[in-house]
Design an enzyme around this catalytic site. Sequence first.
Site, PDB file in Angstrom:
ATOM      1  N   ARG A  15       0.812  -1.227   0.000  1.00 34.70           N
ATOM      2  CA  ARG A  15       0.000   0.000   0.000  1.00 34.70           C
ATOM      3  C   ARG A  15       0.849   1.282   0.000  1.00 34.70           C
ATOM      4  NH1 ARG A  15      -3.575  -2.559   4.822  1.00 34.70           N
ATOM      5  NH2 ARG A  15      -1.640  -3.753   5.021  1.00 34.70           N
ATOM      6  N   TYR A 380      37.302  28.531  -7.856  1.00 35.11           N
ATOM      7  CA  TYR A 380      37.383  27.337  -8.698  1.00 35.11           C
ATOM      8  C   TYR A 380      37.900  27.720 -10.076  1.00 35.11           C
ATOM      9  CZ  TYR A 380      35.704  22.896 -10.683  1.00 35.11           C
ATOM     10  OH  TYR A 380      35.612  21.669 -11.282  1.00 35.11           O
ATOM     11  N   ARG A 433      39.944  48.886 -11.209  1.00 33.01           N
ATOM     12  CA  ARG A 433      39.013  49.293 -12.267  1.00 33.01           C
ATOM     13  C   ARG A 433      39.650  50.362 -13.169  1.00 33.01           C
ATOM     14  NH1 ARG A 433      35.995  51.493  -7.336  1.00 33.01           N
ATOM     15  NH2 ARG A 433      36.714  53.646  -7.317  1.00 33.01           N
TER      16      ARG A 433
HETATM   17  C1  UD1 Z   1      -2.141  -6.396  11.112  1.00 36.84           C
HETATM   18  C2  UD1 Z   1      -3.101  -7.336  11.863  1.00 36.84           C
HETATM   19  C3  UD1 Z   1      -4.367  -6.557  12.260  1.00 36.84           C
HETATM   20  C4  UD1 Z   1      -3.959  -5.361  13.108  1.00 36.84           C
HETATM   21  C5  UD1 Z   1      -2.915  -4.506  12.397  1.00 36.84           C
HETATM   22  C6  UD1 Z   1      -2.382  -3.455  13.356  1.00 36.84           C
HETATM   23  C7  UD1 Z   1      -2.840  -9.590  10.949  1.00 36.84           C
HETATM   24  C8  UD1 Z   1      -3.387 -10.620  10.012  1.00 36.84           C
HETATM   25  N1  UD1 Z   1      -3.481  -8.444  11.012  1.00 36.84           N
HETATM   26  O1  UD1 Z   1      -2.792  -5.997   9.928  1.00 36.84           O
HETATM   27  O2  UD1 Z   1      -5.235  -7.400  12.995  1.00 36.84           O
HETATM   28  O3  UD1 Z   1      -5.111  -4.588  13.401  1.00 36.84           O
HETATM   29  O4  UD1 Z   1      -1.799  -5.298  11.957  1.00 36.84           O
HETATM   30  O5  UD1 Z   1      -1.585  -2.518  12.696  1.00 36.84           O
HETATM   31  O6  UD1 Z   1      -1.880  -9.850  11.639  1.00 36.84           O
HETATM   32  N2  UD1 Z   1       4.625  -8.826   7.846  1.00 36.84           N
HETATM   33  C9  UD1 Z   1       5.621  -9.753   7.683  1.00 36.84           C
HETATM   34  N3  UD1 Z   1       5.403 -10.810   6.870  1.00 36.84           N
HETATM   35  C10 UD1 Z   1       4.242 -10.989   6.214  1.00 36.84           C
HETATM   36  C11 UD1 Z   1       3.208 -10.048   6.402  1.00 36.84           C
HETATM   37  C12 UD1 Z   1       3.437  -8.968   7.229  1.00 36.84           C
HETATM   38  O7  UD1 Z   1       6.707  -9.631   8.255  1.00 36.84           O
HETATM   39  O8  UD1 Z   1       4.108 -11.999   5.493  1.00 36.84           O
HETATM   40  C13 UD1 Z   1       4.885  -7.654   8.725  1.00 36.84           C
HETATM   41  C14 UD1 Z   1       4.801  -6.339   8.005  1.00 36.84           C
HETATM   42  O9  UD1 Z   1       6.061  -5.949   7.512  1.00 36.84           O
HETATM   43  C15 UD1 Z   1       4.294  -5.405   9.083  1.00 36.84           C
HETATM   44  C16 UD1 Z   1       3.535  -6.314  10.022  1.00 36.84           C
HETATM   45  O10 UD1 Z   1       3.907  -7.633   9.721  1.00 36.84           O
HETATM   46  O11 UD1 Z   1       5.342  -4.791   9.787  1.00 36.84           O
HETATM   47  C17 UD1 Z   1       2.027  -6.145   9.860  1.00 36.84           C
HETATM   48  O12 UD1 Z   1       1.664  -6.499   8.543  1.00 36.84           O
HETATM   49  P1  UD1 Z   1       0.575  -5.675   7.741  1.00 36.84           P
HETATM   50  O13 UD1 Z   1       0.448  -6.255   6.378  1.00 36.84           O
HETATM   51  O14 UD1 Z   1       0.838  -4.243   7.858  1.00 36.84           O
HETATM   52  O15 UD1 Z   1      -0.716  -6.082   8.568  1.00 36.84           O
HETATM   53  P2  UD1 Z   1      -2.066  -5.256   8.688  1.00 36.84           P
HETATM   54  O16 UD1 Z   1      -2.889  -5.526   7.480  1.00 36.84           O
HETATM   55  O17 UD1 Z   1      -1.793  -3.882   9.044  1.00 36.84           O
HETATM   56 CA    CA Z   2       0.048  -2.647   9.324  1.00 37.05          CA
END
Ligand code: UD1
Ligand code: CA
Length: 456
Positions: A15, A380, A433
């Site tokens: 996003r 320069y 000058r």
């Molecule tokens: C997640 C939570 C949601 C919560 C929100 C809070 C889940 C399924 N959902 O959603 O309930 O309200 O955070 O901000 O957990 N990441 C990984 N590997 C992956 C996917 C994500 O390391 O495969 C990391 C991302 O880099 C990020 C964090 O996990 O730092 C959260 O992932 P993100 O995709 O932002 O989750 P949200 O949709 O925000």
């Molecule tokens: Ca998030």
Amino acid sequence: MNLKVIILAAGKGTRMKSEKPKVLFDVAGKPMIDYVIDASNKLNPDEIIVVVGNKSELVTEHLGGKNVSFVHQTEQKGTGHAVMCASQSLKGFNGKVLILCGDMPLIRHETLAKFIEFAKKSKLSFISVKVRKPEGYGRVVRGADKAVLKIVEEKDANEAEKKINEINTGIYLADSDILLERLDKIDNKNAQGEYYLTDIVNEGADVFLAEDEKEFIGINDKFQLSVASKEVWERRAIWHMKNGVEILDFENCYIDEDVEIGPDTVIYPNVYISGSTKIGKMCKIYAGCRIVDSIVEDEVELKDNSYITESFVGKNSSVGPMAQLRPGTKLLGDNKIGNFVETKKAIIGKKSKASHLTYLGDCEIGENVNIGCGTITCNYDGISKHKTIIGDNVFVGSDVQFVAPVKIGSNSLIGAGSTITKDVPEGALAITRGEQRNIEGWVKRWKEKKMKFRGE
Ligand code: UD1
Ligand code: CA
């Protein structure tokens, strides 16, 4: 209590619509993951494990100097899968695991400490918070007895669930063995086909309902990035105001984390002070100034729209409006640098002035020197840079060029409009000058000739 922290930072950050890994974006002048690591460090954990994946080399390189370990999640199959990737580091560990997301920089370590205190006797807990706009977050679904039934993601939620305003912050504390047990059971049967970490609460969890929703902003897109930055800039402005700094418009004031500012300094709107800058007391920093990695001593006035980098501004000096002090500028005190003056590697002695439209580069200027309007150090020659050295009490008239290398002795005077290519001895007048000629009646004769030609 044994404690390990896992920070999830492998996500694609789709996003953000960017080539750059999400967790490396700056929030108020500092990469967002650094906030999460700094807050974690304050809890004195046994280990901080960062789960990296998308463009992992950039993240590991950035975090190289910090005391953290890395786990790689090569395919991003969801937050649950990300924690599973760290399971090797948890096997045999007898203690608690705190799970944080790399995209929530506003979290306060005090809040985490309170949560740990609350959750240390529970097998598994997480932090929820009530928010005005729950869109995009996982909602906390509670049963009739108020106990948590599950966390449902926006994309999987029905209309009634979407109305719930209690959200999952994404922060959990669990016994290491319980966490591993529950991770084993989660699947990817949901709208996004991902392994959701949220499913670890399905067999019950305790909830710590936090107070301040602002701490839990999860940054998914550039609007949230801006909202989070604004919050941090404000926190910092408030901190400085409590230390005696006067800030006219705290919503439009941008101060980096390591900046120091003395009391009774006044900061006008739209000022950006960054890096390791130190500003003394009783200064006035007018609108639109940007100050980077510089030292500004007491009682200095930086007038509107001046840009100062890696420079030293001595006590009681005045700079601007619209001046540029580039790296290596040292104003030793009581100086005046006026509008449209640019300096670079310029050491300028006490009480010396350059009030208008001037370039001073690669030069050493003594005390009490007046640099006239339009003076240029020609430093320069197209291949290398050369120095201009000017002694004390020199008066430089307007529109002078110093073709460096050149040395100007103390107490000398440089006539306006001169191009100085040779050294000037102490106390001399240097003038290059051409002599002025006045031709009497010339204009009248010229006009008459023109009119005749046109037949008027
Ligand atoms: C997640 C939570 C949601 C919560 C929100 C809070 C889940 C399924 N959902 O959603 O309930 O309200 O955070 O901000 O957990 N990441 C990984 N590997 C992956 C996917 C994500 O390391 O495969 C990391 C991302 O880099 C990020 C964090 O996990 O730092 C959260 O992932 P993100 O995709 O932002 O989750 P949200 O949709 O925000
Ligand atoms: Ca998030």
